[in-house]
Design an enzyme around this catalytic site. Structure first.
Site, short mmCIF file in Angstrom:
data_model
loop_
_atom_site.label_atom_id
_atom_site.label_comp_id
_atom_site.label_asym_id
_atom_site.label_seq_id
_atom_site.Cartn_x
_atom_site.Cartn_y
_atom_site.Cartn_z
CD GLU A 127 -0.67 -5.48 6.02
OE1 GLU A 127 -1.08 -4.31 6.08
OE2 GLU A 127 -0.40 -6.05 4.94
CB CYS A 140 -0.97 -0.04 1.18
SG CYS A 140 -2.38 1.09 1.00
CG HIS A 188 -3.39 -3.55 3.58
ND1 HIS A 188 -2.37 -2.91 4.26
CD2 HIS A 188 -4.06 -2.59 2.93
CE1 HIS A 188 -2.43 -1.61 4.04
NE2 HIS A 188 -3.46 -1.38 3.22
#
Length: 214
Positions: free
Chosen positions: A194, A84, A192
């Protein structure tokens, strides 16, 4: 494997990223952006809003002292992952082609997004099948990837497009959600991984992605 996650003023995903790698059995070190005395096998530039996204996303972050280490790491052929805001930093550093613009609808978008694996001939996506559909969270206001026609052709011809959006949410050229460099060691993506590393959060697909580096 030694992993360094760069912490800059305004980023907000450094601890999520460290937690994701810990679930894979790897302890990642969070590095304050003023440090230049570190080394790693993989350097991660995490998501967030470095320096409040003033001027342009990633435009101020590229002058942080730690970026000298990032650039030297790139020259040596080290692995780099930009997620990002980190993707935006990599384009500002000219380590990846193209740029990220305001979303076409000018709104911040935060949702789970369907994506297609375009190339699995790389470290990040080697655990997936080509054309496989996955879903990852996105959260950005400037995720509209732009490149001119010659750059897009270069990305296509050299197999540097890693991910594309299904139902493009932000106007990105050729639906691009992620790319890599020609050495296939520097990766940028807007979704994302994560944030998709625990079934309690709805998915562990992000772990499968990050595991590619290990």
């Amino acid at each position: 494997m030694k992993i360094a996650i760069i912490q800059l003023p305004g980023v907000n995903c450094e601890f999520d990223t460290a937690c994701a790698f810990s679930k894979l059995g790897v302890s990642a070190e969070i590095i304050w952006h003023e440090r230049q005395d570190f080394s790693a096998d993989l350097i991660v530039l995490p998501g967030g809003f470095s320096y409040g996204d003033y001027l342009r996303c990633g435009a101020i972050a590229k002058f942080s002292p730690a970026m000298k280490v990032v650039l030297e790491h790139a020259k040596k052929g080290g692995f780099i992952l930009g997620i990002c805001n980190g993707f935006q930093m990599l384009t500002e550093l000219h380590l990846l082609k193209g740029t990220l613009l305001r979303n076409k609808n000018l709104n911040f978008i935060a949702k789970d997004q369907s994506l297609k694996i375009i190339s699995n001939n790389n470290t990040l996506l080697k655990n997936f099948q080509k054309d496989e559909l996955i879903s990852l969270p996105i959260a950005h206001g400037e995720g509209n990837f732009y490149a001119d026609e010659s750059t897009l052709k270069n990305l296509q011809d050299k197999d540097l497009i890693t991910l594309k959006y299904e139902d493009n949410p932000n106007g990105s050229s050729d639906d691009i959600a992620g790319i890599c460099d020609e050495g296939k060691r520097i990766f940028g993506l807007m979704p994302h991984p994560e944030r998709a590393c625990d079934e309690l959060l709805g998915s562990k697909i992000g772990l499968k992605m990050l595991k590619g580096f290990l």
